[in-house]
Each structure stands twice: as C-alpha cells, then as structure tokens.
Motif scaffolding. Structure first.
Motif, PDB file in Angstrom:
ATOM      1  N   PRO A   1       0.823  -1.231   0.000  1.00 35.01           N
ATOM      2  CA  PRO A   1       0.000   0.000   0.000  1.00 35.01           C
ATOM      3  C   PRO A   1       0.847   1.267   0.000  1.00 35.01           C
TER       4      PRO A   1
ATOM      5  N   ASP B   1       2.831   3.323  -4.692  1.00 41.58           N
ATOM      6  CA  ASP B   1       1.729   3.521  -5.627  1.00 41.58           C
ATOM      7  C   ASP B   1       2.132   3.154  -7.039  1.00 41.58           C
ATOM      8  N   HIS B   2       1.148   2.699  -7.799  1.00 43.13           N
ATOM      9  CA  HIS B   2       1.298   2.555  -9.238  1.00 43.13           C
ATOM     10  C   HIS B   2       1.289   3.977  -9.803  1.00 43.13           C
TER      11      HIS B   2
ATOM     12  N   TRP C   1      -2.324   5.083 -10.275  1.00 43.93           N
ATOM     13  CA  TRP C   1      -3.327   4.985  -9.213  1.00 43.93           C
ATOM     14  C   TRP C   1      -2.698   4.584  -7.884  1.00 43.93           C
ATOM     15  N   SER C   2      -3.426   4.960  -6.822  1.00 43.85           N
ATOM     16  CA  SER C   2      -2.950   4.649  -5.469  1.00 43.85           C
ATOM     17  C   SER C   2      -3.158   3.169  -5.183  1.00 43.85           C
ATOM     18  N   GLN C   3      -2.285   2.601  -4.382  1.00 44.02           N
ATOM     19  CA  GLN C   3      -2.469   1.205  -3.972  1.00 44.02           C
ATOM     20  C   GLN C   3      -2.866   1.117  -2.492  1.00 44.02           C
ATOM     21  N   ALA C   4      -3.197   2.249  -1.871  1.00 44.28           N
ATOM     22  CA  ALA C   4      -3.477   2.253  -0.434  1.00 44.28           C
ATOM     23  C   ALA C   4      -4.741   1.475  -0.084  1.00 44.28           C
ATOM     24  N   ASN C   5      -5.732   1.517  -0.989  1.00 51.42           N
ATOM     25  CA  ASN C   5      -7.017   0.859  -0.731  1.00 51.42           C
ATOM     26  C   ASN C   5      -7.378  -0.078  -1.873  1.00 51.42           C
TER      27      ASN C   5
ATOM     28  N   LYS D   1      10.667  -0.129  -2.554  1.00 49.86           N
ATOM     29  CA  LYS D   1      10.257   0.936  -3.480  1.00 49.86           C
ATOM     30  C   LYS D   1      10.992   0.805  -4.804  1.00 49.86           C
TER      31      LYS D   1
END
Ligand code: MTE
Ligand code: MO
Length: 309
Positions: A259, A262-263, A266-270, A306
């Motif tokens: 999370p 991020d891609h 788009w965010s990978q948090a959710n 990362k």
C-alpha cells in the motif's frame, strides 16, 4: 431517504456474507469439461488451515469478473469466450536447470500429489480484490520432483499460445507479445504459500480462471498468477515477464502487494473488495504483502521495496 436505503442495503449484504465454513456456499457449482480422473482428484481435496475468516467472494463474481487477456480485455470477455477452451489432453514442459526435464501430462503431474483447499485473498494491481477458495498443491512439491540444479535461481512460466482458441492473441490491438510469461525467484517459488491451482469452490477450474493449471501467489499482484500454464523453465538469470516488457516503470518483477508503493496511475493504499455495489463500494485498506507479511516478509529482508517493486 437515500442514506436510509443505503444502510439497509449494506445491512442486508452483510447478513448474506459467505462464511468460509458454510458448506452451502459450494452447492450448485459445476465442474468444467474436465476428464473424470481430474474431477475425482479435485473433489478429493483436503481442507487446510490456510484460510481466512473473511467472507468468500461469491462464485458468480470469481468466475465472471476476470482478467485473462487471451480471451479479451473486458472483465466479462473471458467468461464469454473461454467456454469452449480445450483443456484435455494437457501437458506441461519442464526444462532448463533441472535434472529431469521433459514433457509431463497433467495426470502425471498430479498423480502423486494430494489436493488441498487454500482460501486466499487475490489483489489485482487495478485495486480490486476477492477472497477465493482454491484447490491445488504447493508448486515447491512439484519442482522438487524434477531435481532443480544448483544453478536454478528463477522459475519462468508460460501460458498456452493458441490464437485459434484464444481470440485475444490474434487481436491487432493487442499490446502483449504472446505468449504471456511470468516468473518467480526460486525461494518465492518454493515458498509453501505458492500454489498451483486446478480447482476453485471444490470443483475443477473454469477456463476463464486459468484451467486446467494456474499459478496463485497470494502476496503478489494478480498478474503474477499466470493462467493455463504449458511450460515451466528453471533459469540461472531473472526472466523477462510480459508486464515488464509492456511497461517496466509500472509493473515490476516482484509485484509484491504494497500500500506504500503507488502505481504511477493509481494509489495502492485501498482496494475494492468484490462484490461491490453502488451503495457499498466495499473499500478496505490494502495490507503489506496482501496480509501475508508474517509468512513472506523475510524473503525480502534488506531489499528496498520501493526500488524492487
Ligand atoms: N495468461 C494470463 N494469466 C493471467 C492474466 C492474463 O491476462 N493472462 N491476468 C492476470 C491478472 S491481471 C489477474 S488479476 C489474475 C486474475 O485471476 P482470476 O481471473 O482468476 O481472478 O490473473 C492473472 N493471470
Ligand atoms: Mo490483475
């Protein structure tokens, strides 16, 4: 009014959630065109304690919302176009850094192995997720049989290439160079959570889910879990995967669910846990290694997650 409707609808939903231990979830699910010996093998699966208390994603979503670009890029294309996909006879070529290379029939491959059920989260890089009861066996148990040499450091997997059966492979707009290729480091491949699946919900795999044999690596983004495998090659050097060839800045070799990384688009948090609805987008926080950190974090000790994304 709308708020009231919404809360009612989500209350109804949670009362219908599919408990992993409720056998009625498995009723009415059919086998796909598999030969008798494979149906018997799959139906003889043993349960395992590798599961979750999260609600199962209903079978209809698991088998109708798919990524399998060989059958089209729309989520419903695989279920629409893979129905006649021929999965018998099937064989897998084992080659490279092994003492016993060869072409093995699926029956040969499965014969000495016991099938078990594993309930895993599946997290797609597009930020949706499911909980799926797979039937399969640890990849490591299979690899051991071919005696990997000391030079074997990576494993490369290849999907069937058959444009006659797989319309996505002849599409002029396709940007994947077929066949689809994926890979793992040897220690990832030998990890007991890494599964080769031949079934889900207690029955043989639907073709849209990668029949007759597909990989499931639950702590990595879904694209690592390659479908309809025809070749397994052990290598000294890291193989080049399909998604890396398309966009190396977006899709790494490791693709561990994270999370905090991020891609680019788009965010990978959710993530959206399927099934979702207008009133219940079902957003939940994404977990590092998709919730399997306790089991797998040690594989990446000292690595910058990362940079090695
Ligand atoms: N050969 C092949 N394997 C593939 C894909 C694909 O397009 N082709 N899609 C991947 C992606 S992006 C995901 S999220 C998962 C989806 O698996 P499922 O449809 O069984 O849920 O399959 C993976 N395996
Ligand atoms: Mo995916």
């Amino acid at each position: 009014m709308a708020a009231c409707d919404a809360s009612e609808s989500s209350a109804q939903k949670s009362s219908q959630q599919l408990s992993p231990s409720d056998p009625s979830n498995y009723q009415g699910i059919r086998d796909y065109q598999a030969p008798d010996w494979l149906r018997e093998k799959v139906s003889g699966y043993q349960s395992s304690d590798i599961m979750t208390d999260e609600a199962l994603t209903p079978y209809t979503d698991v088998a109708r919302y798919n990524n399998f670009y060989e059958f089209g890029t729309g989520k419903e294309d695989p279920a629409k176009y893979a129905g006649e996909f021929k999965t018998d006879p099937w064989s897998v070529v084992i080659e490279g850094e092994v003492e016993k290379p060869g072409r093995y029939t699926l029956e040969d491959i499965l014969k000495p192995l016991t099938m078990e059920e594993r309930i895993y989260r599946l997290r797609c890089v597009e930020a949706w997720s499911m909980v799926i009861p797979w039937v399969g066996f640890p990849l490591g148990k299979l690899l051991q049989r071919f005696n990997p040499t000391s030079r074997a450091k990576f494993v490369e997997f290849t999907t069937l290439h058959d444009p006659v059966q797989m319309p996505g492979q002849k599409s002029a707009f396709s940007y994947i160079q077929w066949p689809y290729v994926e890979g793992l480091r040897m220690d990832e491949a030998m990890h007991p959570l890494t599964l080769l699946a031949v079934g889900l919900y207690g029955k043989t795999l639907p073709p849209q889910n990668g029949a007759p044999l597909r990989l499931v690596v639950p702590w990595k983004y879904g694209f690592k879990s390659i479908k309809s495998i025809v070749k397994i090659r052990l290598l000294e050097t890291q193989p080049k995967t399909s998604w890396q060839s398309i966009a190396p800045s977006e899709y790494g070799f490791y693709a561990n669910v994270n999370p905090a990384v991020d891609h680019p688009r788009w965010s990978q948090a959710n993530e959206r846990r399927l099934p979702t609805s207008l009133f219940n987008p079902n957003r939940i926080a994404t977990q590092i290694f998709n919730g399997y950190a306790e089991e797998v974090a040690h594989l990446y000790q000292g690595m910058d997650l990362k940079r090695s994304f």
